[in-house]
Design a protein around this motif. Structure first.
Motif, PDB file in Angstrom:
ATOM      1  N   GLU A  93      34.621  35.507  40.948  1.00  0.00           N
ATOM      2  CA  GLU A  93      34.759  35.778  39.525  1.00  0.00           C
ATOM      3  C   GLU A  93      34.688  37.284  39.268  1.00  0.00           C
ATOM      4  O   GLU A  93      33.858  37.990  39.839  1.00  0.00           O
ATOM      5  CB  GLU A  93      33.643  35.082  38.737  1.00  0.00           C
ATOM      6  CG  GLU A  93      33.780  33.583  38.663  1.00  0.00           C
ATOM      7  CD  GLU A  93      34.862  33.126  37.683  1.00  0.00           C
ATOM      8  OE1 GLU A  93      35.463  33.982  37.004  1.00  0.00           O
ATOM      9  OE2 GLU A  93      35.118  31.904  37.626  1.00  0.00           O
ATOM     10  N   GLY A  94      35.578  37.752  38.412  1.00  0.00           N
ATOM     11  CA  GLY A  94      35.600  39.163  38.050  1.00  0.00           C
ATOM     12  C   GLY A  94      36.425  40.038  38.966  1.00  0.00           C
ATOM     13  O   GLY A  94      36.573  41.243  38.707  1.00  0.00           O
ATOM     14  N   LEU A 108      49.022  30.690  46.414  1.00  0.00           N
ATOM     15  CA  LEU A 108      47.697  31.097  45.951  1.00  0.00           C
ATOM     16  C   LEU A 108      47.557  30.991  44.434  1.00  0.00           C
ATOM     17  O   LEU A 108      46.455  30.744  43.927  1.00  0.00           O
ATOM     18  CB  LEU A 108      47.422  32.542  46.401  1.00  0.00           C
ATOM     19  CG  LEU A 108      46.109  33.161  45.934  1.00  0.00           C
ATOM     20  CD1 LEU A 108      44.917  32.447  46.572  1.00  0.00           C
ATOM     21  CD2 LEU A 108      46.082  34.651  46.261  1.00  0.00           C
ATOM     22  N   ILE A 109      48.674  31.175  43.710  1.00  0.00           N
ATOM     23  CA  ILE A 109      48.616  31.235  42.249  1.00  0.00           C
ATOM     24  C   ILE A 109      47.991  29.961  41.667  1.00  0.00           C
ATOM     25  O   ILE A 109      47.170  30.022  40.746  1.00  0.00           O
ATOM     26  CB  ILE A 109      50.015  31.459  41.654  1.00  0.00           C
ATOM     27  CG1 ILE A 109      50.698  32.675  42.309  1.00  0.00           C
ATOM     28  CG2 ILE A 109      49.923  31.643  40.155  1.00  0.00           C
ATOM     29  CD1 ILE A 109      49.955  33.954  42.208  1.00  0.00           C
ATOM     30  N   SER A 110      48.343  28.812  42.220  1.00  0.00           N
ATOM     31  CA  SER A 110      47.811  27.548  41.695  1.00  0.00           C
ATOM     32  C   SER A 110      46.315  27.413  41.926  1.00  0.00           C
ATOM     33  O   SER A 110      45.654  26.594  41.278  1.00  0.00           O
ATOM     34  CB  SER A 110      48.549  26.369  42.323  1.00  0.00           C
ATOM     35  OG  SER A 110      48.355  26.347  43.735  1.00  0.00           O
ATOM     36  N   VAL A 114      41.089  28.096  38.353  1.00  0.00           N
ATOM     37  CA  VAL A 114      39.684  27.683  38.254  1.00  0.00           C
ATOM     38  C   VAL A 114      38.774  28.837  37.846  1.00  0.00           C
ATOM     39  O   VAL A 114      37.606  28.610  37.497  1.00  0.00           O
ATOM     40  CB  VAL A 114      39.185  27.105  39.596  1.00  0.00           C
ATOM     41  CG1 VAL A 114      40.023  25.898  39.986  1.00  0.00           C
ATOM     42  CG2 VAL A 114      39.237  28.154  40.704  1.00  0.00           C
ATOM     43  N   PHE A 115      39.297  30.054  37.852  1.00  0.00           N
ATOM     44  CA  PHE A 115      38.465  31.214  37.542  1.00  0.00           C
ATOM     45  C   PHE A 115      38.478  31.499  36.044  1.00  0.00           C
ATOM     46  O   PHE A 115      39.516  31.400  35.383  1.00  0.00           O
ATOM     47  CB  PHE A 115      38.948  32.444  38.307  1.00  0.00           C
ATOM     48  CG  PHE A 115      38.748  32.341  39.794  1.00  0.00           C
ATOM     49  CD1 PHE A 115      37.545  32.703  40.372  1.00  0.00           C
ATOM     50  CD2 PHE A 115      39.760  31.852  40.614  1.00  0.00           C
ATOM     51  CE1 PHE A 115      37.352  32.595  41.748  1.00  0.00           C
ATOM     52  CE2 PHE A 115      39.575  31.740  41.981  1.00  0.00           C
ATOM     53  CZ  PHE A 115      38.371  32.113  42.549  1.00  0.00           C
ATOM     54  N   ALA A 116      37.307  31.900  35.526  1.00  0.00           N
ATOM     55  CA  ALA A 116      37.191  32.230  34.108  1.00  0.00           C
ATOM     56  C   ALA A 116      37.514  33.692  33.838  1.00  0.00           C
ATOM     57  O   ALA A 116      37.920  34.048  32.729  1.00  0.00           O
ATOM     58  CB  ALA A 116      35.781  31.911  33.611  1.00  0.00           C
ATOM     59  N   GLU A 117      37.334  34.541  34.845  1.00  0.00           N
ATOM     60  CA  GLU A 117      37.572  35.977  34.669  1.00  0.00           C
ATOM     61  C   GLU A 117      38.193  36.540  35.938  1.00  0.00           C
ATOM     62  O   GLU A 117      37.542  36.632  36.984  1.00  0.00           O
ATOM     63  CB  GLU A 117      36.269  36.707  34.344  1.00  0.00           C
ATOM     64  CG  GLU A 117      36.460  38.195  34.064  1.00  0.00           C
ATOM     65  CD  GLU A 117      35.159  38.904  33.801  1.00  0.00           C
ATOM     66  OE1 GLU A 117      35.174  40.143  33.695  1.00  0.00           O
ATOM     67  OE2 GLU A 117      34.118  38.224  33.707  1.00  0.00           O
ATOM     68  N   VAL A 137      43.729  34.293  33.317  1.00  0.00           N
ATOM     69  CA  VAL A 137      43.941  35.362  34.297  1.00  0.00           C
ATOM     70  C   VAL A 137      44.695  36.507  33.626  1.00  0.00           C
ATOM     71  O   VAL A 137      45.779  36.314  33.077  1.00  0.00           O
ATOM     72  CB  VAL A 137      44.731  34.855  35.519  1.00  0.00           C
ATOM     73  CG1 VAL A 137      44.951  35.993  36.517  1.00  0.00           C
ATOM     74  CG2 VAL A 137      43.987  33.714  36.198  1.00  0.00           C
ATOM     75  N   ARG A 138      44.101  37.700  33.668  1.00  0.00           N
ATOM     76  CA  ARG A 138      44.742  38.878  33.088  1.00  0.00           C
ATOM     77  C   ARG A 138      45.776  39.432  34.070  1.00  0.00           C
ATOM     78  O   ARG A 138      45.516  39.539  35.273  1.00  0.00           O
ATOM     79  CB  ARG A 138      43.697  39.939  32.766  1.00  0.00           C
ATOM     80  CG  ARG A 138      44.271  41.189  32.098  1.00  0.00           C
ATOM     81  CD  ARG A 138      43.172  42.067  31.541  1.00  0.00           C
ATOM     82  NE  ARG A 138      42.205  42.450  32.558  1.00  0.00           N
ATOM     83  CZ  ARG A 138      41.175  43.261  32.331  1.00  0.00           C
ATOM     84  NH1 ARG A 138      40.981  43.748  31.108  1.00  0.00           N
ATOM     85  NH2 ARG A 138      40.348  43.571  33.314  1.00  0.00           N
ATOM     86  N   LEU A 139      46.942  39.782  33.552  1.00  0.00           N
ATOM     87  CA  LEU A 139      48.063  40.236  34.387  1.00  0.00           C
ATOM     88  C   LEU A 139      48.355  41.707  34.134  1.00  0.00           C
ATOM     89  O   LEU A 139      48.482  42.141  32.990  1.00  0.00           O
ATOM     90  CB  LEU A 139      49.314  39.409  34.079  1.00  0.00           C
ATOM     91  CG  LEU A 139      50.631  39.888  34.690  1.00  0.00           C
ATOM     92  CD1 LEU A 139      50.601  39.788  36.208  1.00  0.00           C
ATOM     93  CD2 LEU A 139      51.804  39.085  34.113  1.00  0.00           C
TER      94      LEU A 139
END
Length: 254
Positions: A93-94, A108-110, A114-117, A137-139
């Protein structure tokens, strides 16, 4: 300067694929530099471009098979999926991840939903399109001149932009891995962002399936020693390491 040279070679290679030959002076005009600069670029890089008289050509006997992103998507898919599942297990995370172009890391993208940040930095359009569907997910999409063959972007300022980002893990794929001639890819415009991400990242992971070993592609960008971790399904790699003067990377063998 190395990044600019690679970008010029990528521009010239793209023009040669379209039209077959290119006069040296026209190549110089295309890239906005002198003929001497183009001549130096070609002679100092072991790639498919040759200078014959006053013309540039592609060295057809030394050329690898043309890179086709759609074809690569279906090649060794199960192996790529297993490699990416292993990579996902080390993401936290993070994290800010750099994901390069191609198809190896697409499964990997799929795993990232599950991540929040999480932040993903990429110069690949196919990666960006997939990440854009994950709301948490920030892009960060790095732009420039678009190369349709690899669905990716290149620019002479991209490396500087990458250096300004706080990248935790650089996830790097390759089209070729050779014990003597290093780690390589198909396109010269990929060299700059790969090397910049590896320099900026806290941890560098090479993700590569067994079909890429004992293969040399036109654009060299690293040695195995430049990575902290190699994730692969090539069982012989454990016998080949260490491969250079630096410490050997950690081997994650599936």
């Amino acid at each position: 300067m190395q990044g600019r040279s690679s970008l010029r070679l990528a521009t010239i290679e793209d023009a040669l694929i379209r039209q077959g030959t290119l006069r040296l002076r026209d190549a110089a005009a295309l890239c906005g530099v002198s003929e001497m600069t183009i001549r130096r670029d070609v002679t100092t890089h072991a790639g498919p471009i040759r200078l014959l008289g006053g013309c540039l050509i592609l060295n057809q006997p030394a050329m690898p098979s043309p890179y086709d992103l759609n074809e690569q998507q279906s090649t060794h898919h199960q192996a790529k999926r297993k490699l990416c599942a292993r990579v996902a297990s080390v993401i936290e995370e993070g994290d800010t991840l750099f994901i390069d172009c191609g198809t190896t890391l697409m499964p990997l993208i799929s795993e990232l939903d599950v991540f929040a940040e999480l932040t993903v930095v990429t110069y690949a359009l196919n990666v960006a399109n997939a990440i854009a569907r994950l709301p948490r997910v920030r892009l960060v999409l790095l732009g420039g001149l678009y190369y349709a063959s690899s669905q990716s972007f290149g620019s002479d300022t991209m490396s500087d932009a990458i250096q300004r980002l706080g990248i935790n893990k650089a996830l790097i794929s390759a089209a070729g891995v050779d014990m003597q001639r290093g780690v390589s890819c198909f396109h010269f415009h990929e060299v700059g962002p790969k090397q910049a991400a590896m320099k900026a990242a806290q941890r560098r992971l090479l993700v590569v399936d067994a079909s890429k070993f004992n293969v040399v592609r036109p654009a060299y960008f690293a040695t195995l020693d430049d990575f902290d971790v190699v994730v692969t399904d090539e069982p012989r790699l454990g016998d080949w390491l260490p491969c250079g003067q630096g410490p050997a990377p950690e081997l994650v063998l599936l």
